[in-house]
Design a protein around this motif. Structure first.
Motif, mmCIF file in Angstrom:
data_model
loop_
_atom_site.group_PDB
_atom_site.id
_atom_site.type_symbol
_atom_site.label_atom_id
_atom_site.label_comp_id
_atom_site.label_asym_id
_atom_site.label_seq_id
_atom_site.Cartn_x
_atom_site.Cartn_y
_atom_site.Cartn_z
ATOM 1 N N ARG A 48 0.858 -0.968 0.078
ATOM 2 C CA ARG A 48 -0.084 -0.104 0.030
ATOM 3 C C ARG A 48 1.016 1.434 -0.063
ATOM 4 N N PRO A 49 -0.126 2.716 0.116
ATOM 5 C CA PRO A 49 1.244 3.672 -0.582
ATOM 6 C C PRO A 49 1.439 3.771 0.716
ATOM 7 N N GLY A 50 2.707 4.278 0.743
ATOM 8 C CA GLY A 50 3.330 5.082 2.187
ATOM 9 C C GLY A 50 3.991 3.929 2.963
ATOM 10 N N ASP A 51 3.731 1.965 2.315
ATOM 11 C CA ASP A 51 4.336 0.989 3.594
ATOM 12 C C ASP A 51 5.699 1.477 3.728
ATOM 13 N N LEU A 70 9.101 -4.447 -8.670
ATOM 14 C CA LEU A 70 8.425 -3.603 -7.992
ATOM 15 C C LEU A 70 8.242 -2.536 -8.895
ATOM 16 N N ASN A 71 9.564 -2.275 -9.762
ATOM 17 C CA ASN A 71 9.680 -1.310 -10.108
ATOM 18 C C ASN A 71 8.602 -1.288 -11.590
ATOM 19 N N VAL A 78 0.920 2.380 -6.521
ATOM 20 C CA VAL A 78 1.754 2.174 -5.113
ATOM 21 C C VAL A 78 2.777 3.546 -5.403
ATOM 22 N N HIS A 79 2.804 3.159 -4.563
ATOM 23 C CA HIS A 79 3.628 4.663 -4.503
ATOM 24 C C HIS A 79 3.994 5.069 -2.814
ATOM 25 N N ASP A 80 4.986 6.351 -3.053
ATOM 26 C CA ASP A 80 5.627 6.435 -1.893
ATOM 27 C C ASP A 80 5.588 5.586 -1.202
ATOM 28 N N ASN A 99 10.863 6.604 -10.320
ATOM 29 C CA ASN A 99 9.841 5.811 -11.042
ATOM 30 C C ASN A 99 8.519 6.586 -9.850
ATOM 31 N N GLY A 100 9.288 7.339 -8.915
ATOM 32 C CA GLY A 100 8.367 7.436 -8.000
ATOM 33 C C GLY A 100 7.531 6.860 -7.442
#
Lengths: 557, 557
Positions: A48-51, A70-71, A78-80, A99-100
């Protein structure tokens, strides 16, 4: 005073994990197996984002397939991510930031991506948490940097999901324990799924998904040094170390950092070391990867025990054939373990010896340059005084007894001190002076917005500096002024060295704080490659009775 | 230069193990099971004179059945053992020396047998290797003190020999890994052999023999303190700590040593701590056993994470019901782990706070007395400056920035420092003065033939001392003379305290090096038991919603 009991939920993490695993269930078959083709979809389901996410990777083995997958995730999903991992040596590790997909990094070792780390920090693409030493980062996995998801690698899995990590066990048990026992999710890439494992290194209970990756995981032979490239100056330094430190203090429990100087020392043990009568009195117990340049000393009966952080490519068969020396399992192969090797490196060693790029006038040293966030791996952990240590060995006690400054902090209470040695030529790579007024680490701190300059070894932990000019016994200095003078005295023709005053150096030599090769009775004319027990990779193979199987790039004969 | 290859054997250990296991084969059935009645014979088969042997036992769980069986071996067959183990709290541990079965001891914690250890040393029955901190002893398991045979304990085994250690995992994985991967032998006593384990903590591959013991292994509830016994003075000290240290430095990552002062602090968090606005700003991440006195703070939402060295009797259900806070496995129960908790205790904590029996005029402290070799458990590991640490937190940085002495060792290079706090009443147990001219540890060193006086925390690691007189901020002292003066200023009516000069104390207070309750704005009149969030064990049970199940001896209502 007692509060009314309110209904509060206490299983957010476990419930959240259950939700993610339910979404991933469609990809996970019997024995927790996931098809390689489903890996990206699996990662999108469980992250999840921020994990906080760990991709296993140190200076040796890499969960490279999972890093690449993962890329490829949908960055809308999925980000951050906050990456917490031993090292970021692969392009894929930094691509995540480009890739952010990832935003923040906590790590210990940069390797070839150190320049990109610095560039991304400046460009706002990467927020740096901190640079750690390996064991320190592991420590935080169990307190304030616990991975939510870990992507690990192993040689083999069985059909229940048990893992065999063997020779390259390295960081795996630590990462898995921290993640899985905090209700996180562990995904393993393995080279092969088999019916029966040579042994179980990680129980299936601790693993959530297993993927047979399209190719074996990448391993870097970082600790292999070709004896053919050792110079006469390095041999002189090695002789000084052996006579002026190993023999002087009778140092038995040692870690050798990576480099040609320590390789030279290893190759001098069966020659110059035996001449000095050191066999059985020095280098008997080592925390060390399976360095190929240790083979002649091991074959000559110098070494009782070696415990390894990780494996070293090509040394598999040799290590398996020397179980009296190495830690091997019931199946006969090495079990490395970075956490325990670093723990022993911190608390059980009498000496750490390594190199550095720069030493400042006070004795603080660093391998950081103005534009590379490199990290220091295990050096700070082993290259510091272990203040919690309470057991006594002869060399530890002697090093402390020689310190005239101890009573300024402890009164009349005695204490020992670990030997922390830097061996350097006064001019290093690219003829850059190693002795400097101010470390480039200051510039890096500014460039990369670090709270402190990244120092590898602090001046108060450093006890000895060895150069072609001689040895500075910094532990014998009564104050910081004499320490600065001792450093100048061995700094050669660097600007710092040229500021040395002959009268002062003479007094330091008389006091035994500085000793030149002549003071030590080391004959510079003997510092010659003929002193090396092996002069090529091929010699090492011969010493090993054909058991050492060097990687292709070292097969230069 | 190359040696002729000679035929040398490199598997003495493995071959020797195979020989022992062959002799033991008659006692080992399917699933590695051994009948309890055959245990003594098994031990006689697998242990040889002079072996390095570990009996699992720390300040909590004990492989007590195996310890008793080892006392029953034929001492003609088994003698002169070298015991290497975390603790020797059971009579059986010392009986081994009385009976001539064991000869040498390396350990970390003595507990109730500390007096016998000293007596046996004097009497020549016991040769002391060294006193260690736990993690240091574990470190040596991987280098120069590797057990040849380890006798461990677990809750359950399955019929293949996999182990469930769960709540009391503690030292087991570390001992087993060091022993088994150096070709040693591991024997486990378990409370029960079952078909299916809640989870696998130790793979069967790593175990050689499993014995269902006649009774469950012994566990000591060492970290339980009855709130009913907390005094008003302890509450005053706790208030000083919270206002003068926790709030002053904003300390988030903490270990609390054992004792009534730290229990008082824990019970003040939801009352005085909230009044100070500390919730979310202090004590958010802890390395700590499941202290019952932490229940009110946990229930009040203070704590994000706790990782545990071991379990605490009675806290099983409570911990299992709070998985967001504790490290629990897929089965829902705690996984404690002493090695990882101590690693986090060394590298990830901003503060260690504990008590001591004596502090000398320089600030060196010890719990040793003239006739008890007690050991210090985890205190030296957490109660020292972790010199290898490289990550920055606010409180660590502030503590270092306040040190006027740092530039004497590092020049202009900045560095942080861990807060190491001793909280003591100036007169301790039996009205003995805590502040002394010279530690009893010197006398013990003489009596027990130790190389150095056993110091728990050295003066240069100690940053703060808290007494009923106030706080000495030792990190702010410019030299050892002012440190000695600051100690005198808080030493009350002890002989050391009576030597304090009022003018000097005034200057120290003005410089913020010493602060009295009045300086800190702590009202002595409020230091009263009504401030405690729980005033009895029963209150703790209520706070826990009935989940805490105190051992019988604490059920005093």
């Amino acid at each position: 005073m007692l509060n009314a009991k309110t209904e509060k939920k206490w299983d957010h993490r476990a419930a959240d994990t259950a939700g993610r695993m339910a979404a991933a269930a469609q990809f996970i078959g019997a024995g927790k197996q996931v098809r390689a083709a489903d890996t990206v979809a699996l990662l999108e389901a469980i992250i999840r984002p921020g994990d906080i996410v760990n991709i296993e990777g140190n200076n040796q083995k890499q969960a490279d397939f999972l890093a690449e997958c993962l890329n490829k995730v949908d960055r809308a999903k999925v980000h951050d991510l906050h990456m917490v991992q031993s090292a970021v040596p692969l392009p894929a590790h930094l691509d995540l930031f480009e890739n952010g997909i990832a935003r923040k990094l906590d790590f210990a070792f940069g390797g070839p991506q150190a320049g990109r780390v610095a560039k991304f920090i400046r460009g706002g693409k990467l927020e740096l948490g901190a640079i750690h030493t390996y064991l320190e980062l592991f420590a935080r996995y169990f307190l304030d940097l616990t991975p939510r998801v870990s992507l690990i690698c192993a040689f083999k899995a069985d059909r229940k999901g048990n893992l065999y990590t063997g020779f390259n066990t390295e960081d795996t048990p630590t990462i898995v324990e921290a993640t899985k026992f905090r209700q996180g999710i562990v995904v393993a890439q393995v080279n092969e799924i088999v019916d029966t494992l040579p042994r179980v290194d990680i129980p299936a209970d601790w693993i959530d998904a297993v993927i047979e990756s399209p190719r074996p995981f990448f391993v870097e032979p970082l600790f292999t040094r070709d004896p053919a490239l050792i110079t006469n100056t390095q041999i002189l330094l090695a002789m000084l170390c052996l006579k002026g430190i190993y023999a002087e203090y009778g140092v038995k429990r040692i870690n050798h950092g990576i480099g040609f100087l320590t390789s030279a020392i290893e190759l001098l043990l069966p020659t110059y070391g035996e001449e000095l009568g050191l066999k059985g009195k020095a280098c008997t117990h080592m925390i060390l990867n399976p360095h190929p340049t240790m083979i002649p000393a091991i074959e000559s009966g110098w070494v009782d025990t070696i415990h390894c952080f990780g494996g070293e490519l090509g040394m598999e068969n040799y290590v398996a054939a020397r179980p009296d020396v190495f830690f091997t399992g019931p199946d006969g192969t090495l079990r490395s373990n970075r956490a325990f090797a670093q723990t022993a490196g911190h608390y059980a060693l009498d000496m750490f010896i390594g190199g550095t790029l720069q030493i400042d006038k006070f004795g603080n040293s660093s391998t950081a340059t103005a534009s590379r966030v490199a990290g220091f791996g295990g050096a700070p952990n082993m290259g510091c005084d272990a203040k919690g240590r309470r057991h006594v060995t002869e060399s530890w006690l002697k090093c402390g007894q020689e310190m005239p400054t101890l009573n300024q902090v402890l009164g009349d209470m005695p204490r020992g001190k670990r030997l922390v040695v830097q061996g350097v030529e006064t001019f290093g790579e690219g003829r850059a002076p190693v002795f400097v007024d101010r470390l480039d680490a200051w510039e890096l701190a500014k460039n990369a917005k670090l709270d402190l300059p990244p120092v590898m070894i602090y001046g108060d932990d450093l006890t000895h500096v060895v150069t072609e000019e001689g040895i500075a016994y910094l532990n014998r200095c009564p104050d910081i002024d004499s320490r600065m003078a001792a450093l100048r005295a061995v700094a050669g023709y660097t600007e710092l060295g040229l500021a040395a005053k002959p009268e002062e150096t003479k007094r330091l030599r008389e006091a035994g704080i500085v000793r030149t090769p002549e003071d030590l009775g080391v004959n510079r004319n003997r510092a010659d490659r003929s002193l090396l027990a092996a002069r090529s990779i091929r010699d090492l193979v011969t010493w090993s009775g054909g058991l050492y199987n060097p990687p292709a790039r070292f097969r230069n004969w």
